[in-house]
Scaffold this motif. Structure first.
Motif, PDB file in Angstrom:
ATOM      1  N   GLY A 176       0.809  -1.215  -0.009  1.00 43.22           N
ATOM      2  CA  GLY A 176       0.007  -0.006  -0.124  1.00 43.22           C
ATOM      3  C   GLY A 176       0.805   1.180  -0.127  1.00 43.22           C
ATOM      4  O   GLY A 176       0.193   2.579   0.036  1.00 43.22           O
ATOM      5  N   VAL A 177       2.026   1.004  -0.265  1.00 41.52           N
ATOM      6  CA  VAL A 177       3.062   2.491  -0.386  1.00 41.52           C
ATOM      7  C   VAL A 177       2.945   2.992  -1.610  1.00 41.52           C
ATOM      8  O   VAL A 177       3.036   2.389  -2.566  1.00 41.52           O
ATOM      9  CB  VAL A 177       4.511   1.957  -0.029  1.00 41.52           C
ATOM     10  N   PRO A 178       2.547   4.382  -1.815  1.00 46.61           N
ATOM     11  CA  PRO A 178       2.466   4.777  -2.971  1.00 46.61           C
ATOM     12  C   PRO A 178       3.737   5.310  -3.856  1.00 46.61           C
ATOM     13  O   PRO A 178       4.806   5.480  -2.978  1.00 46.61           O
ATOM     14  CB  PRO A 178       1.680   6.221  -2.663  1.00 46.61           C
ATOM     15  N   LEU A 179       3.908   5.238  -5.064  1.00 41.27           N
ATOM     16  CA  LEU A 179       4.885   5.243  -5.630  1.00 41.27           C
ATOM     17  C   LEU A 179       5.425   6.899  -6.061  1.00 41.27           C
ATOM     18  O   LEU A 179       6.249   7.194  -5.627  1.00 41.27           O
ATOM     19  CB  LEU A 179       4.791   4.712  -7.162  1.00 41.27           C
ATOM     20  N   LEU A 180       4.083   7.736  -6.128  1.00 46.05           N
ATOM     21  CA  LEU A 180       4.343   9.022  -6.435  1.00 46.05           C
ATOM     22  C   LEU A 180       3.803   9.890  -5.389  1.00 46.05           C
ATOM     23  O   LEU A 180       2.613   9.522  -4.821  1.00 46.05           O
ATOM     24  CB  LEU A 180       3.492   9.621  -7.590  1.00 46.05           C
ATOM     25  N   ASP A 181       4.253  10.884  -5.000  1.00 51.75           N
ATOM     26  CA  ASP A 181       3.903  11.973  -3.904  1.00 51.75           C
ATOM     27  C   ASP A 181       2.950  12.794  -4.836  1.00 51.75           C
ATOM     28  O   ASP A 181       3.441  13.512  -5.671  1.00 51.75           O
ATOM     29  CB  ASP A 181       5.071  12.596  -3.421  1.00 51.75           C
ATOM     30  N   PRO A 182       1.738  12.943  -4.576  1.00 54.17           N
ATOM     31  CA  PRO A 182       0.736  13.473  -5.344  1.00 54.17           C
ATOM     32  C   PRO A 182       1.001  15.165  -5.614  1.00 54.17           C
ATOM     33  O   PRO A 182       0.973  15.534  -6.652  1.00 54.17           O
ATOM     34  CB  PRO A 182      -0.502  13.301  -4.738  1.00 54.17           C
ATOM     35  N   ILE A 183       1.219  15.909  -4.480  1.00 55.43           N
ATOM     36  CA  ILE A 183       1.339  17.161  -4.613  1.00 55.43           C
ATOM     37  C   ILE A 183       2.558  17.448  -5.108  1.00 55.43           C
ATOM     38  O   ILE A 183       2.837  18.269  -5.939  1.00 55.43           O
ATOM     39  CB  ILE A 183       1.344  17.847  -2.998  1.00 55.43           C
ATOM     40  N   ARG A 184       3.831  16.826  -4.854  1.00 57.12           N
ATOM     41  CA  ARG A 184       5.126  17.228  -5.589  1.00 57.12           C
ATOM     42  C   ARG A 184       5.002  16.694  -6.910  1.00 57.12           C
ATOM     43  O   ARG A 184       5.574  17.370  -7.675  1.00 57.12           O
ATOM     44  CB  ARG A 184       5.956  16.200  -4.528  1.00 57.12           C
ATOM     45  N   MET A 185       4.430  15.630  -7.224  1.00 53.21           N
ATOM     46  CA  MET A 185       4.574  15.119  -8.595  1.00 53.21           C
ATOM     47  C   MET A 185       3.676  16.073  -9.582  1.00 53.21           C
ATOM     48  O   MET A 185       4.269  16.378 -10.655  1.00 53.21           O
ATOM     49  CB  MET A 185       3.944  13.687  -8.895  1.00 53.21           C
ATOM     50  N   GLN A 186       2.464  16.612  -9.050  1.00 49.56           N
ATOM     51  CA  GLN A 186       1.712  17.429  -9.942  1.00 49.56           C
ATOM     52  C   GLN A 186       2.341  18.635 -10.233  1.00 49.56           C
ATOM     53  O   GLN A 186       2.455  19.290 -11.226  1.00 49.56           O
ATOM     54  CB  GLN A 186       0.329  17.635  -9.343  1.00 49.56           C
ATOM     55  N   HIS A 187       3.182  19.311  -9.037  1.00 50.21           N
ATOM     56  CA  HIS A 187       3.812  20.404  -9.389  1.00 50.21           C
ATOM     57  C   HIS A 187       5.054  20.279 -10.309  1.00 50.21           C
ATOM     58  O   HIS A 187       5.274  21.078 -11.136  1.00 50.21           O
ATOM     59  CB  HIS A 187       4.519  21.060  -7.922  1.00 50.21           C
ATOM     60  N   ILE A 188       5.790  19.253 -10.063  1.00 48.67           N
ATOM     61  CA  ILE A 188       6.789  18.872 -10.851  1.00 48.67           C
ATOM     62  C   ILE A 188       6.363  18.905 -12.385  1.00 48.67           C
ATOM     63  O   ILE A 188       6.991  19.579 -13.174  1.00 48.67           O
ATOM     64  CB  ILE A 188       7.576  17.608 -10.621  1.00 48.67           C
ATOM     65  N   TRP A 189       5.300  18.029 -12.810  1.00 43.00           N
ATOM     66  CA  TRP A 189       4.952  17.974 -14.155  1.00 43.00           C
ATOM     67  C   TRP A 189       4.246  19.388 -14.726  1.00 43.00           C
ATOM     68  O   TRP A 189       4.512  19.499 -15.694  1.00 43.00           O
ATOM     69  CB  TRP A 189       3.542  17.073 -14.060  1.00 43.00           C
ATOM     70  N   PHE A 190       3.804  20.075 -13.783  1.00 46.38           N
ATOM     71  CA  PHE A 190       3.313  21.350 -14.255  1.00 46.38           C
ATOM     72  C   PHE A 190       4.303  22.292 -14.534  1.00 46.38           C
ATOM     73  O   PHE A 190       4.630  22.950 -15.738  1.00 46.38           O
ATOM     74  CB  PHE A 190       2.550  21.914 -13.049  1.00 46.38           C
ATOM     75  N   VAL A 191       5.435  22.239 -13.896  1.00 44.83           N
ATOM     76  CA  VAL A 191       6.727  22.864 -14.261  1.00 44.83           C
ATOM     77  C   VAL A 191       7.643  22.512 -15.617  1.00 44.83           C
ATOM     78  O   VAL A 191       8.130  23.168 -16.546  1.00 44.83           O
ATOM     79  CB  VAL A 191       7.866  22.895 -13.181  1.00 44.83           C
ATOM     80  N   GLN A 192       7.524  21.069 -15.480  1.00 40.82           N
ATOM     81  CA  GLN A 192       8.378  20.496 -16.432  1.00 40.82           C
ATOM     82  C   GLN A 192       7.887  20.353 -17.859  1.00 40.82           C
ATOM     83  O   GLN A 192       8.257  19.835 -19.000  1.00 40.82           O
ATOM     84  CB  GLN A 192       8.855  19.000 -16.110  1.00 40.82           C
ATOM     85  N   LYS A 193       6.443  20.503 -17.927  1.00 42.21           N
ATOM     86  CA  LYS A 193       5.631  20.073 -19.241  1.00 42.21           C
ATOM     87  C   LYS A 193       6.041  21.124 -20.263  1.00 42.21           C
ATOM     88  O   LYS A 193       5.934  20.474 -21.489  1.00 42.21           O
ATOM     89  CB  LYS A 193       4.160  20.357 -18.727  1.00 42.21           C
ATOM     90  N   ARG A 194       6.467  22.153 -20.028  1.00 40.93           N
ATOM     91  CA  ARG A 194       7.003  23.171 -20.864  1.00 40.93           C
ATOM     92  C   ARG A 194       8.267  22.655 -21.781  1.00 40.93           C
ATOM     93  O   ARG A 194       8.429  23.005 -22.852  1.00 40.93           O
ATOM     94  CB  ARG A 194       6.996  24.514 -20.524  1.00 40.93           C
TER      95      ARG A 194
END
Length: 252
Positions: A176-194
């Protein structure tokens, strides 16, 4: 051609590299060789407003295309993982690569033909396509098949789907351990998408060089070397201890 033209040992990146860049430009001039068309970097690939420091450094090569190294881009996204020791981490990296790249269909079919003939010679008969594909190694794919980056919109869409899927319960391991940290991952993807536009293959640039051929199962396959990315430069670090004489030590 797989050659190291200049190697500079510095305490840090900065203006001190201007002399190296100028010397590299001069060497191309003196040799009468056309300047490079693509440059792969780990940072400084693009800027929202104005010219990047890297473009200014190579201003005498105005047509130079700067691209972010795809492995570094993937590592940036991987920072959103809770740990790289997670059971699903290798799967995440492999699926992320599949979102970015697609294999050349003709090359893959030729490799399948050769692999099937080779296995038949070792009494492997009546293989399904899935069984055959499981026998093809990653090393064989990279040696005999070309791949290219997908379009910008398609890559963003596929990575969106992958990240969204792994942020859910599908991204948890057996404990039950998650792979991704939801808040951190969403911020990283928002920044790196460009930067997705910075990892696309430059148009009309031949990134693969045929180094030879081999016969497998009676089928002739080409052997290839790819010029994409900075992997060859990163591996140069492994050879520094061979070039610099002296005792080796390891910090605790």
């Amino acid at each position: 051609m797989g050659q190291v033209l200049i190697s500079v040992l510095t305490a840090g990146e900065g203006p001190g590299l201007d002399l190296m860049a100028g010397g590299l430009v001069d060497r191309y001039k003196a040799a009468g060789v056309d300047p490079p068309v693509a440059l792969y970097v780990d940072c400084g690939c693009c800027k929202e407003v104005g010219e990047t420091k890297l473009k200014a450094r190579f201003s005498e090569w105005p047509n130079l295309i700067v691209r972010l190294d795809i492995w570094h881009f993937m590592r940036r996204l991987a920072v959103g993982c809770t740990t790289d020791a997670h059971q699903m981490y290798p799967t995440f990296m492999a699926r992320m690569s599949a979102c970015i790249f697609e294999w050349d269909a003709a090359d893959v079919n030729k490799l399948r033909e050769a692999k099937r003939a080779h296995l038949k010679g070792h009494s492997w008969t009546s293989l399904t396509e899935k069984q055959l594909d499981r026998q093809i190694t990653k090393e064989e794919l990279e040696l005999h098949c070309r791949r290219r980056t997908r379009g910008e919109e398609q890559t963003i869409q596929l990575l969106d789907q992958l990240i969204g899927e792994l942020i859910s319960d599908k991204g948890k391991d057996s404990l039950g351990v998650p792979l991704l940290d939801p808040i951190r991952m969403q911020h990283i993807w928002f920044v790196q998408k460009r930067h997705v536009k910075c990892i696309r293959d430059p148009p009309d640039v031949a990134l693969y060089t045929q180094t030879g051929t081999i016969i497998k199962g009676g089928v002739q396959l080409q052997t290839l070397r790819c010029a994409r990315g900075s992997t060859s430069l990163e591996s140069f670090h492994c050879h520094l201890n061979r070039f610099i004489e002296g005792k080796q030590c390891q910090l605790p």
